[in-house]
Design a protein around this motif. Sequence first.
Motif, PDB file in Angstrom:
ATOM      1  N   PRO A 191      15.214   3.861 -10.338  1.00  0.00           N
ATOM      2  CA  PRO A 191      14.940   5.084  -9.566  1.00  0.00           C
ATOM      3  C   PRO A 191      13.640   5.767  -9.988  1.00  0.00           C
ATOM      4  CG  PRO A 191      17.197   5.073 -10.387  1.00  0.00           C
ATOM      5  CD  PRO A 191      16.525   3.893 -10.999  1.00  0.00           C
ATOM      6  N   ALA A 192      13.239   5.549 -11.237  1.00  0.00           N
ATOM      7  CA  ALA A 192      12.005   6.194 -11.720  1.00  0.00           C
ATOM      8  C   ALA A 192      10.790   5.713 -10.930  1.00  0.00           C
ATOM      9  CB  ALA A 192      11.819   5.895 -13.196  1.00  0.00           C
ATOM     10  N   LEU A 193      10.947   4.567 -10.226  1.00  0.00           N
ATOM     11  CA  LEU A 193       9.785   4.015  -9.506  1.00  0.00           C
ATOM     12  C   LEU A 193       9.689   4.538  -8.073  1.00  0.00           C
ATOM     13  CD1 LEU A 193      10.169   0.441 -10.841  1.00  0.00           C
ATOM     14  CD2 LEU A 193       8.135   1.838 -11.137  1.00  0.00           C
ATOM     15  N   ARG A 194      10.641   5.411  -7.697  1.00  0.00           N
ATOM     16  CA  ARG A 194      10.645   5.882  -6.302  1.00  0.00           C
ATOM     17  C   ARG A 194       9.332   6.533  -5.911  1.00  0.00           C
ATOM     18  NH1 ARG A 194      16.462   8.485  -6.448  1.00  0.00           N
ATOM     19  NH2 ARG A 194      17.425   6.539  -7.081  1.00  0.00           N
ATOM     20  N   ALA A 195       8.714   7.189  -6.874  1.00  0.00           N
ATOM     21  CA  ALA A 195       7.459   7.881  -6.572  1.00  0.00           C
ATOM     22  C   ALA A 195       6.399   6.891  -6.073  1.00  0.00           C
ATOM     23  CB  ALA A 195       6.970   8.591  -7.818  1.00  0.00           C
ATOM     24  N   HIS A 196       6.534   5.604  -6.464  1.00  0.00           N
ATOM     25  CA  HIS A 196       5.522   4.614  -6.054  1.00  0.00           C
ATOM     26  C   HIS A 196       5.775   4.064  -4.654  1.00  0.00           C
ATOM     27  CE1 HIS A 196       3.790   4.499 -10.025  1.00  0.00           C
ATOM     28  NE2 HIS A 196       4.987   4.320 -10.534  1.00  0.00           N
ATOM     29  N   PHE A 197       7.019   4.235  -4.162  1.00  0.00           N
ATOM     30  CA  PHE A 197       7.377   3.593  -2.897  1.00  0.00           C
ATOM     31  C   PHE A 197       6.421   3.942  -1.768  1.00  0.00           C
ATOM     32  CE2 PHE A 197      12.207   2.912  -3.525  1.00  0.00           C
ATOM     33  CZ  PHE A 197      11.910   2.110  -4.597  1.00  0.00           C
ATOM     34  N   LYS A 198       6.149   5.236  -1.675  1.00  0.00           N
ATOM     35  CA  LYS A 198       5.348   5.696  -0.543  1.00  0.00           C
ATOM     36  C   LYS A 198       3.980   5.014  -0.576  1.00  0.00           C
ATOM     37  CE  LYS A 198       4.830   9.022   2.755  1.00  0.00           C
ATOM     38  NZ  LYS A 198       4.231   8.091   3.681  1.00  0.00           N
ATOM     39  N   ARG A 199       3.416   4.938  -1.787  1.00  0.00           N
ATOM     40  CA  ARG A 199       2.095   4.320  -1.930  1.00  0.00           C
ATOM     41  C   ARG A 199       2.178   2.820  -1.575  1.00  0.00           C
ATOM     42  NH1 ARG A 199      -0.236   2.043  -6.367  1.00  0.00           N
ATOM     43  NH2 ARG A 199       1.514   2.626  -7.684  1.00  0.00           N
ATOM     44  N   TRP A 200       3.220   2.154  -2.104  1.00  0.00           N
ATOM     45  CA  TRP A 200       3.361   0.718  -1.829  1.00  0.00           C
ATOM     46  C   TRP A 200       3.475   0.468  -0.323  1.00  0.00           C
ATOM     47  CZ3 TRP A 200       7.773  -0.337  -5.920  1.00  0.00           C
ATOM     48  CH2 TRP A 200       7.202  -0.443  -7.192  1.00  0.00           C
ATOM     49  N   THR A 201       4.401   1.185   0.308  1.00  0.00           N
ATOM     50  CA  THR A 201       4.654   0.873   1.716  1.00  0.00           C
ATOM     51  C   THR A 201       3.521   1.373   2.607  1.00  0.00           C
ATOM     52  OG1 THR A 201       5.939   2.856   1.974  1.00  0.00           O
ATOM     53  CG2 THR A 201       7.156   0.881   1.455  1.00  0.00           C
ATOM     54  N   ALA A 202       2.904   2.489   2.241  1.00  0.00           N
ATOM     55  CA  ALA A 202       1.787   2.983   3.051  1.00  0.00           C
ATOM     56  C   ALA A 202       0.671   1.932   3.057  1.00  0.00           C
ATOM     57  CB  ALA A 202       1.275   4.305   2.500  1.00  0.00           C
ATOM     58  N   ALA A 203       0.536   1.201   1.949  1.00  0.00           N
ATOM     59  CA  ALA A 203      -0.503   0.170   1.882  1.00  0.00           C
ATOM     60  C   ALA A 203      -0.220  -0.941   2.900  1.00  0.00           C
ATOM     61  CB  ALA A 203      -0.589  -0.409   0.470  1.00  0.00           C
ATOM     62  N   PHE A 204       1.052  -1.396   2.993  1.00  0.00           N
ATOM     63  CA  PHE A 204       1.339  -2.487   3.954  1.00  0.00           C
ATOM     64  C   PHE A 204       1.055  -2.066   5.380  1.00  0.00           C
ATOM     65  CE2 PHE A 204       5.183  -3.177   1.146  1.00  0.00           C
ATOM     66  CZ  PHE A 204       4.504  -4.033   0.319  1.00  0.00           C
ATOM     67  N   VAL A 205       1.569  -0.864   5.716  1.00  0.00           N
ATOM     68  CA  VAL A 205       1.494  -0.524   7.128  1.00  0.00           C
ATOM     69  C   VAL A 205       0.076  -0.207   7.560  1.00  0.00           C
ATOM     70  CG1 VAL A 205       3.903   0.196   7.326  1.00  0.00           C
ATOM     71  CG2 VAL A 205       2.169   1.890   6.793  1.00  0.00           C
ATOM     72  N   ALA A 206      -0.807   0.007   6.577  1.00  0.00           N
ATOM     73  CA  ALA A 206      -2.197   0.305   6.933  1.00  0.00           C
ATOM     74  C   ALA A 206      -3.029  -0.971   7.062  1.00  0.00           C
ATOM     75  CB  ALA A 206      -2.813   1.228   5.885  1.00  0.00           C
ATOM     76  N   ILE A 207      -2.436  -2.148   6.737  1.00  0.00           N
ATOM     77  CA  ILE A 207      -3.249  -3.371   6.660  1.00  0.00           C
ATOM     78  C   ILE A 207      -4.057  -3.611   7.939  1.00  0.00           C
ATOM     79  CG2 ILE A 207      -3.132  -5.910   6.550  1.00  0.00           C
ATOM     80  CD1 ILE A 207      -0.870  -5.583   4.489  1.00  0.00           C
ATOM     81  N   ALA A 208      -3.368  -3.536   9.101  1.00  0.00           N
ATOM     82  CA  ALA A 208      -4.049  -3.903  10.353  1.00  0.00           C
ATOM     83  C   ALA A 208      -5.139  -2.918  10.732  1.00  0.00           C
ATOM     84  CB  ALA A 208      -3.037  -4.007  11.490  1.00  0.00           C
ATOM     85  N   ALA A 209      -5.098  -1.718  10.155  1.00  0.00           N
ATOM     86  CA  ALA A 209      -6.070  -0.704  10.562  1.00  0.00           C
ATOM     87  C   ALA A 209      -6.926  -0.275   9.368  1.00  0.00           C
ATOM     88  CB  ALA A 209      -5.329   0.492  11.146  1.00  0.00           C
ATOM     89  N   ALA A 210      -6.938  -1.090   8.300  1.00  0.00           N
ATOM     90  CA  ALA A 210      -7.604  -0.652   7.062  1.00  0.00           C
ATOM     91  C   ALA A 210      -9.121  -0.616   7.205  1.00  0.00           C
ATOM     92  CB  ALA A 210      -7.208  -1.582   5.923  1.00  0.00           C
ATOM     93  N   THR A 211      -9.719   0.445   6.697  1.00  0.00           N
ATOM     94  CA  THR A 211     -11.183   0.509   6.636  1.00  0.00           C
ATOM     95  C   THR A 211     -11.606  -0.298   5.404  1.00  0.00           C
ATOM     96  OG1 THR A 211     -11.032   2.485   5.279  1.00  0.00           O
ATOM     97  CG2 THR A 211     -11.253   2.832   7.650  1.00  0.00           C
ATOM     98  N   PRO A 212     -12.891  -0.745   5.323  1.00  0.00           N
ATOM     99  CA  PRO A 212     -13.320  -1.539   4.156  1.00  0.00           C
ATOM    100  C   PRO A 212     -13.009  -0.842   2.834  1.00  0.00           C
ATOM    101  CG  PRO A 212     -14.988  -1.609   5.865  1.00  0.00           C
ATOM    102  CD  PRO A 212     -13.942  -0.646   6.337  1.00  0.00           C
ATOM    103  N   GLU A 213     -13.081   0.491   2.800  1.00  0.00           N
ATOM    104  CA  GLU A 213     -12.839   1.216   1.531  1.00  0.00           C
ATOM    105  C   GLU A 213     -11.373   1.096   1.095  1.00  0.00           C
ATOM    106  OE1 GLU A 213     -14.017   3.542   4.382  1.00  0.00           O
ATOM    107  OE2 GLU A 213     -15.581   2.056   4.025  1.00  0.00           O
ATOM    108  N   MET A 214     -10.465   0.875   2.054  1.00  0.00           N
ATOM    109  CA  MET A 214      -9.042   0.839   1.703  1.00  0.00           C
ATOM    110  C   MET A 214      -8.608  -0.545   1.189  1.00  0.00           C
ATOM    111  SD  MET A 214      -7.823   2.824   5.128  1.00  0.00           S
ATOM    112  CE  MET A 214      -6.042   2.672   4.994  1.00  0.00           C
ATOM    113  N   ARG A 215      -9.463  -1.560   1.403  1.00  0.00           N
ATOM    114  CA  ARG A 215      -8.999  -2.942   1.206  1.00  0.00           C
ATOM    115  C   ARG A 215      -8.631  -3.276  -0.244  1.00  0.00           C
ATOM    116  NH1 ARG A 215     -13.257  -5.808   5.389  1.00  0.00           N
ATOM    117  NH2 ARG A 215     -12.309  -4.855   7.240  1.00  0.00           N
ATOM    118  N   GLU A 216      -9.492  -2.857  -1.191  1.00  0.00           N
ATOM    119  CA  GLU A 216      -9.236  -3.197  -2.583  1.00  0.00           C
ATOM    120  C   GLU A 216      -7.904  -2.610  -3.037  1.00  0.00           C
ATOM    121  OE1 GLU A 216     -10.833  -5.530  -4.102  1.00  0.00           O
ATOM    122  OE2 GLU A 216      -9.428  -5.220  -5.772  1.00  0.00           O
ATOM    123  N   GLY A 217      -7.658  -1.354  -2.643  1.00  0.00           N
ATOM    124  CA  GLY A 217      -6.401  -0.681  -3.016  1.00  0.00           C
ATOM    125  C   GLY A 217      -5.196  -1.445  -2.479  1.00  0.00           C
TER     126      GLY A 217
END
Length: 393
Positions: free
Chosen positions: A150-176
């Motif tokens: 449960p301590a990792l819940r704070a990371h979920f949003k960041r993890w999943t936000a990264a996947f859903v942004a893949i198709a629309a990612a700007t070059p600056e977002m890619r490394e992240g």
Amino acid sequence: MSHRLNLLAPEVRANPYPYYAELRRSAPVCQVDPGGIWAVSRYDDVALVLKNAELFSAKGGRIALLPPWLDRNPMVDSILLMDPPEHTKARAIVSRAFSTRVIPRIEPLLRAAGRGFVERLTPGCELDFCAELAVPIPATAIADLLGLDPALRAHFKRWTAAFVAIAAATPEMREGIRTTIVELEQYLREVIAARRAAPRDDLVSELLAARIDGVALTEPEIVSFLFLLLAAGFETTTHLLNAAMKIFTDHPEVYARVRADPALVPAFIEEVLRFEPSAHIAIRHVKADVEIRGVKLPAGTLVAALISSANRDEQVFPDPDRFDLDRERQVGLSFGYGAHFCLGAALARAEAKIGIEVLTSLPGRFEWAGRAPEWNISLTLRGLKECWVRYVL
Ligand code: HEM
């Protein structure tokens, strides 16, 4: 429409519905941007594309999940992108592990998350409902489902936000995004190793024990399914809860009715699902030359099935832009249709019910806190990034 519609243009993201209405009226099968993908916008055509897996391959989703700049994304090997018969077999095994008995186990944890939210409320306070409840509810559900710390819940949003942004990612977002995928995969492999050594009563242990014709799932197969659950089961439900809050604040009369009559909660949830579907678009590719409404689509063509447009099709839903609790027919295509119909629909509805009951059982009510709504960037999902509201008595 004189020029090609760009699905990712800010004004379209902010309110796609008038644009979709125009497509349904004058160009129900047409090319849109990004990338000249073909869009179908009428209910019957969206249903046809989702239902006919022989003609429309789910592998078309690769375009959204594995663009050329990304060397790896385990989600492309998940059931979401498989076609029958491979899909039929794999789905049977994961759905056995993902049985409905998970819901009664998770419900008390979700109610506890709801109580924590209520305790933090004070009259007149302003809060981001997204961070305070719309993220914690699905994060609690997925953490428990996967047996994650449960301590990792704070990371979920960041993890999943990264996947859903893949198709629309700007070059600056890619490394992240690349780094997030490596980090998450490593973490999930650690969980799998731990459950292999000491099984628990959780989904990962069940997936490890599962057999298809006597053969166990491989570690990459399990990793890809867990990636899918995180991406498909988390952000979508957050968007649903945010959409519900926005409807309450935009339509105080609806809010008042649901508060006065809790029996309306299920009908309210179905209408939110129809009105603001978080899984906005599904992508397929054409396997063999096909014609829809006289438009020829050769094999290989990418097709965007506009779920959110189908849900506003006036041929199926009279006065579709009106949020209507008393609608005779509410069920649209929000959870998909056919072979890939959402495996988590019952869980998503259970999560939403608990979240909405929290909002409707309070002595006070919520008002929009005046900040302009900002929408996420994604080809396939649509939802609010934040949801600032004021609690008033
Ligand atoms: C409001 C919440 C949700 C919405 C709107 C939603 C919507 C969808 C849609 C539209 C599909 C089909 C995609 C396609 O045909 O390409 C789908 C598939 C799927 N969903 Fe959901 N979903 C939600 C919540 C969940 C939850 C909570 C879970 C699990 C924790 C989940 C797990 C899945 C899985 C595993 C699939 C793939 C099924 C397959 O490919 O056979 N979803 N979802």
